[in-house]
Write an enzyme that holds these catalytic residues in place. Structure first.
Site, PDB file in Angstrom:
ATOM      1  N   GLU A  71     -38.637 -96.522 105.468  1.00  0.00           N
ATOM      2  CA  GLU A  71     -38.841 -97.972 105.449  1.00  0.00           C
ATOM      3  C   GLU A  71     -37.566 -98.703 105.859  1.00  0.00           C
ATOM      4  OE1 GLU A  71     -39.516 -95.723 103.247  1.00  0.00           O
ATOM      5  OE2 GLU A  71     -41.058 -96.288 101.815  1.00  0.00           O
ATOM      6  N   GLU A 311     -41.019 -62.480 105.048  1.00  0.00           N
ATOM      7  CA  GLU A 311     -41.081 -61.499 106.137  1.00  0.00           C
ATOM      8  C   GLU A 311     -40.837 -60.152 105.494  1.00  0.00           C
ATOM      9  OE1 GLU A 311     -39.458 -62.388 109.994  1.00  0.00           O
ATOM     10  OE2 GLU A 311     -38.669 -64.280 109.253  1.00  0.00           O
TER      11      GLU A 311
HETATM   12  C1  AOF Z   1     -39.606 -93.497 100.419  1.00  0.00           C
HETATM   13  N1  AOF Z   1     -39.387 -93.366 101.738  1.00  0.00           N
HETATM   14  O1  AOF Z   1     -38.698 -92.219 103.513  1.00  0.00           O
HETATM   15  C2  AOF Z   1     -38.712 -91.118 101.457  1.00  0.00           C
HETATM   16  C3  AOF Z   1     -39.017 -91.250 100.059  1.00  0.00           C
HETATM   17  O2  AOF Z   1     -32.530 -89.287  96.687  1.00  0.00           O
HETATM   18  P1  AOF Z   1     -33.231 -90.287  97.539  1.00  0.00           P
HETATM   19  O3  AOF Z   1     -32.805 -91.689  97.311  1.00  0.00           O
HETATM   20  O4  AOF Z   1     -33.247 -89.934  98.992  1.00  0.00           O
HETATM   21  O5  AOF Z   1     -34.768 -90.271  97.018  1.00  0.00           O
HETATM   22  C4  AOF Z   1     -35.552 -89.131  97.140  1.00  0.00           C
HETATM   23  C5  AOF Z   1     -36.963 -89.430  96.658  1.00  0.00           C
HETATM   24  O6  AOF Z   1     -37.470 -90.580  97.346  1.00  0.00           O
HETATM   25  C6  AOF Z   1     -37.960 -88.317  96.989  1.00  0.00           C
HETATM   26  O7  AOF Z   1     -38.043 -87.356  95.965  1.00  0.00           O
HETATM   27  C7  AOF Z   1     -39.261 -89.093  97.127  1.00  0.00           C
HETATM   28  O8  AOF Z   1     -39.819 -89.418  95.882  1.00  0.00           O
HETATM   29  C8  AOF Z   1     -38.805 -90.370  97.768  1.00  0.00           C
HETATM   30  N2  AOF Z   1     -38.835 -90.214  99.218  1.00  0.00           N
HETATM   31  N3  AOF Z   1     -39.483 -92.428  99.612  1.00  0.00           N
HETATM   32  O9  AOF Z   1     -39.916 -94.579  99.959  1.00  0.00           O
HETATM   33  C9  AOF Z   1     -38.932 -92.242 102.303  1.00  0.00           C
HETATM   34  N4  AOF Z   1     -38.238 -89.965 101.965  1.00  0.00           N
HETATM   35 ZN    ZN Z   2     -37.544 -95.074  99.529  1.00  0.00          ZN
END
Ligand code: AOF
Ligand code: ZN
Length: 393
Positions: A71, A311
């Site tokens: 986002e 594997e």
């Molecule tokens: C989102 N958008 O593109 C992603 C999300 O440690 P951080 O801050 O990177 O947070 C990781 C967590 O954020 C991950 O476990 C999942 O719940 C969420 N990922 N959320 O809004 C994203 N990659």
């Molecule tokens: Zn996020």
């Protein structure tokens, strides 16, 4: 999740005139998410598209672990055009402070008017709270658009978060008559060079390659990704009895590429010390099969590992299958025949008595790779959230 308004269920509530348009943009968001494959794990792959008056104004994806979420990248690319836009996100926007700030806050601050998400995020700190948060800020919020397509790319993440273990992919190459080696043990090469190249690409997307002591004794493999890709997979050898040699190729390269040897209290102390001296990490688990495999999977999950490629020979693949731990099969079938009652098939162990519905529920993918056929079959799963899991990631 229960307090989230029912009218926000995209499948039943979204006005018909928006449906097709929503699906088209969401497919693009899911496509973008895939750019993060091999780079974002243990985080999920996520893509985001911002659209205003039917025009694309910004897009982004989560590109690397620890980096900005999808986002945020989409909002940056849209600049002031994000105001009044609809955000299509392939996973529920996060609402917590992790390595980055909450995406819900960024969407609110950017002036996004409507959010369409494919799926809720089962991550303990999110789980519907992201939607509630957006809703509370007066943003029209929908969930469930292209849910199945989004799930397809999120399965390894869901396995970690919902089941507390990594996603296991068992890979092998076999002849038309289902043999993975000849009666003498020769197996180089059953599949064609293009198929083998693909395997190296998969390795370079994996956190680790799992094998058994039998394969190490028989083939003395390196199990590295050549050429290198986004990830350097660790090598994990399951060796309960303590059989592999400190002179194996795996041990000799342990200082450069991580080598984990999972053993049990049955193995000899001096053998462990000798291996440790090569740079290998020794992990000791209970010797009974079920506790051994479960503790190992739990340990690997806690290391933050998501995708593991198996594997291995028939003994280990069969044991993992019997323990119900394999999530996906990737099988190359080569147009050759090996024959022989002593030539082995891919799985030993007890096997399944049938009926074989477990793997039949999902559409398998079938592809031609040179003269070989590649069949991918993925376990069907609803990924129920188990609440008492320890937190991972
Ligand atoms: C989102 N958008 O593109 C992603 C999300 O440690 P951080 O801050 O990177 O947070 C990781 C967590 O954020 C991950 O476990 C999942 O719940 C969420 N990922 N959320 O809004 C994203 N990659
Ligand atoms: Zn996020």
């Amino acid at each position: 999740m229960s307090s989230f308004p029912v009218s926000s269920d995209w499948k039943s509530g979204c006005p018909d005139n928006l449906r097709l348009e929503d699906e088209n943009w969401m497919r693009r968001a899911i496509q973008l998410a895939k750019n993060g494959q091999g780079r974002v794990e243990p985080n999920p792959m996520v893509g985001c598209v911002l659209v205003r008056n039917g025009v694309l104004v910004g897009e982004g994806w989560h590109d690397r672990f620890g980096g900005p979420h999808a986002e945020i990248n989409a909002i940056i690319s849209a600049g002031t055009n994000a105001k009044g836009a609809t955000a299509y996100v392939s996973l529920e926007p996060c609402c917590h402070h992790g390595k980055t700030g909450p995406c819900t806050e960024a969407l609110v601050n950017a002036g996004v008017r409507r959010v369409v998400a494919a799926k809720p995020d089962p991550f303990p700190e999110v789980r519907g709270k992201g939607f509630l948060n957006l809703h509370a800020h007066g943003i029209e919020t929908w969930v469930g658009c292209c849910q199945n397509e989004a799930t397809t790319i999120l399965m390894p993440y869901l396995r970690r978060i919902c089941s507390g273990r990594p996603w296991l992919i068992a890979k092998w190459a076999m002849s038309l008559d289902g043999k993975i080696a000849s009666r003498t043990g020769a197996s180089q090469w059953i599949s064609c060079p293009e198929s083998r190249k693909l395997v190296h690409q998969w390795r370079a997307m994996s956190d680790a390659i799992l094998t058994g002591s039998g394969t190490v004794l028989q083939d003395d493999p390196l199990l590295t990704a050549r050429p290198a890709g986004p990830r350097i997979p660790a090598r994990v050898v399951l060796d309960r009895r303590g059989r592999i040699s400190p002179n194996s190729q795996l041990a000799k390269t342990a200082k450069e590429i991580p080598l984990l040897v999972a053993t049990s209290i049955q193995s000899d102390g001096e053998w462990r010390r000798n291996l440790e001296n090569t740079g290998a990490e020794i992990l000791i688990f209970p010797s009974e099969p079920a506790p051994f495999f479960n503790s190992l999977m739990n340990h690997l999950c806690k290391r933050g590992w998501t995708n593991l490629m198996v594997e291995a020979g028939p003994e280990l693949v069969g044991a993992l299958f019997d323990q119900n731990l394999i999530d996906e099969f990737r099988v190359f079938v080569s147009p050759t025949v090996i024959g022989g009652v002593n030539a082995r098939g891919p799985l030993d162990g007890l096997g399944s008595p049938g009926p074989w519905t477990q793997w039949g529920d999902m559409q398998p993918e079938i592809e031609r790779i040179g003269p070989d056929m590649l069949i991918r079959s993925v376990r069907k799963d609803e990924f129920p959230v188990v609440d008492n899991l320890e937190k991972h990631g």
